[in-house]
Scaffold this active site. Structure first.
Site, mmCIF file in Angstrom:
data_model
loop_
_atom_site.group_PDB
_atom_site.id
_atom_site.type_symbol
_atom_site.label_atom_id
_atom_site.label_comp_id
_atom_site.label_asym_id
_atom_site.label_seq_id
_atom_site.Cartn_x
_atom_site.Cartn_y
_atom_site.Cartn_z
ATOM 1 N N ARG A 29 0.801 -1.232 0.000
ATOM 2 C CA ARG A 29 0.000 0.000 0.000
ATOM 3 C C ARG A 29 0.831 1.278 0.000
ATOM 4 N NH1 ARG A 29 -2.696 -4.049 1.674
ATOM 5 N NH2 ARG A 29 -0.682 -4.530 2.568
ATOM 6 N N THR A 30 1.788 1.366 0.881
ATOM 7 C CA THR A 30 2.498 2.642 1.038
ATOM 8 C C THR A 30 3.280 2.961 -0.234
ATOM 9 O OG1 THR A 30 2.696 2.069 3.363
ATOM 10 C CG2 THR A 30 3.987 3.942 2.596
ATOM 11 N N LYS A 58 26.247 -4.508 -3.004
ATOM 12 C CA LYS A 58 27.702 -4.443 -3.253
ATOM 13 C C LYS A 58 28.426 -3.813 -2.080
ATOM 14 C CE LYS A 58 26.566 -3.264 -7.991
ATOM 15 N NZ LYS A 58 26.591 -2.088 -8.865
ATOM 16 N N ARG A 79 11.381 3.726 3.609
ATOM 17 C CA ARG A 79 10.966 2.733 4.620
ATOM 18 C C ARG A 79 12.197 1.912 4.959
ATOM 19 N NH1 ARG A 79 5.761 -1.187 4.428
ATOM 20 N NH2 ARG A 79 4.848 0.786 5.065
ATOM 21 N N HIS A 107 4.795 5.591 11.649
ATOM 22 C CA HIS A 107 4.325 5.505 10.252
ATOM 23 C C HIS A 107 3.375 6.688 10.046
ATOM 24 C CE1 HIS A 107 3.225 4.061 6.409
ATOM 25 N NE2 HIS A 107 2.903 2.805 6.689
HETATM 26 N N1 CP Z 1 -0.315 0.012 5.758
HETATM 27 C C1 CP Z 1 0.910 -0.290 5.243
HETATM 28 O O1 CP Z 1 1.943 0.309 5.615
HETATM 29 O O2 CP Z 1 0.887 -1.272 4.313
HETATM 30 P P1 CP Z 1 2.159 -1.761 3.472
HETATM 31 O O3 CP Z 1 3.112 -2.416 4.452
HETATM 32 O O4 CP Z 1 1.622 -2.701 2.440
HETATM 33 O O5 CP Z 1 2.806 -0.529 2.877
#
Ligand code: CP
Length: 278
Positions: A29-30, A58, A79, A107
């Site tokens: 999603r993110t 590497k 992330r 988040h």
């Molecule tokens: N909600 C969320 O962070 O989903 P993903 O891990 O799929 O990005």
């Protein structure tokens, strides 16, 4: 932004701009909603979905990778499994940096779309009572959301197995903001009077000992029978494993797919506000 996200209106406000997507941890999603958001606004994206396809394999360190991608782009989304990574990166580069999840830390863009979903579906966030359910220890979405709900003065209940309670420092911060939170391990304590059940996955990948995960997994399952005496909507940042039964999906309770869609317009608004024109 919603009609643009649904392609009912075309926008090119970020035409010529590039967003860097640096995903050192898996995401559906993110990552894809940031990509969709940028493209819906006429911009483009570059980046990687796993560090294994980058020169990290590497031996290139995070600092060098980030400095290079910042040279190519107008903003970065990162992330990483280490808490504090986005903040560290933001101090190294001149472009805006968005935290797309840092380990068991925070988040924040998930929280923006969670708040938007609550406001869109239920009205004033100030008047809501929200139960955060599941893995409150390692779940970064609930850490960010708890701080944000406190800023709105919303009521909160925390429902988790005793081993996965909200970290003490967050409870301390909330208390410092004058927020009193009810903590329980029994979901029936809150079911009858909350407006939102915000359910989270037990974060298997964060457990130092897999045996500990096996003891706790499956601690909560929300199904349509459980919800019969509740008026709450059910939200979840997703992905889910077994904590929400599929029989909730098409009931008036289940709002998590709608919530996931709102990730696109909310991230569009964020990108438009932070990426400079010209
Ligand atoms: N909600 C969320 O962070 O989903 P993903 O891990 O799929 O990005």
């Amino acid at each position: 932004m919603e009609p643009v996200a649904r392609s009912k209106i075309i926008s090119n406000v970020l035409e010529g701009k590039l967003l860097g997507l640096l995903f050192y941890e898996p995401s559906t999603r993110t990552r894809l909603s940031f990509e969709a958001a940028m493209k819906r606004l006429g911009g483009g994206t570059v980046g990687f979905a796993e560090a294994g396809t980058s020169s990290a394999t590497k031996g290139e360190n995070l600092t060098d990778t980030v400095r290079i991608v910042a040279e190519y782009t107008d903003a970065l989304v990162i992330r990483h499994n280490m808490e504090g990574t986005a903040r560290y990166v933001a101090e190294m580069v001149d472009v805006p940096v968005i935290n797309a999840g840092d380990g068991a830390g925070q988040h924040p863009t998930q929280t923006l779309l969670d708040l938007y979903t609550m406001k869109r579906l239920l009205g004033n966030i100030e008047e809501l009572h929200v139960a955060l359910v599941g893995d409150l220890k390692y779940g970064r979405t609930v850490h960010s959301l708890a701080y944000a709900l406190a800023m709105f003065g919303a009521r909160m209940s925390f429902v988790s197995p005793p081993e996965l309670k909200m970290p003490r420092e967050i409870l301390h911060d909330l208390a410092g903001s004058g927020v009193n939170v009810q903590e329980t391990s029994n979901i029936h304590d809150v079911l009858a009077y909350v407006d939102v059940l915000y359910v989270t996955r037990i974060q298997k990948e964060r457990f130092p000992d897999p045996q500990e995960y096996l003891k706790i997994k499956g601690a909560y399952t929300i199904d349509s029978k459980l919800l019969e005496n509740s008026e709450a909507i059910v939200m979840h940042p997703l992905p889910r494993v077994d904590e929400i039964s599929h029989d909730v999906d098409n009931t008036p309770y289940g709002k998590y797919f709608q919530q996931a869609f709102y990730g696109v317009p909310v991230r569009m608004a964020l990108l438009k506000s932070i990426i400079k024109k010209g």
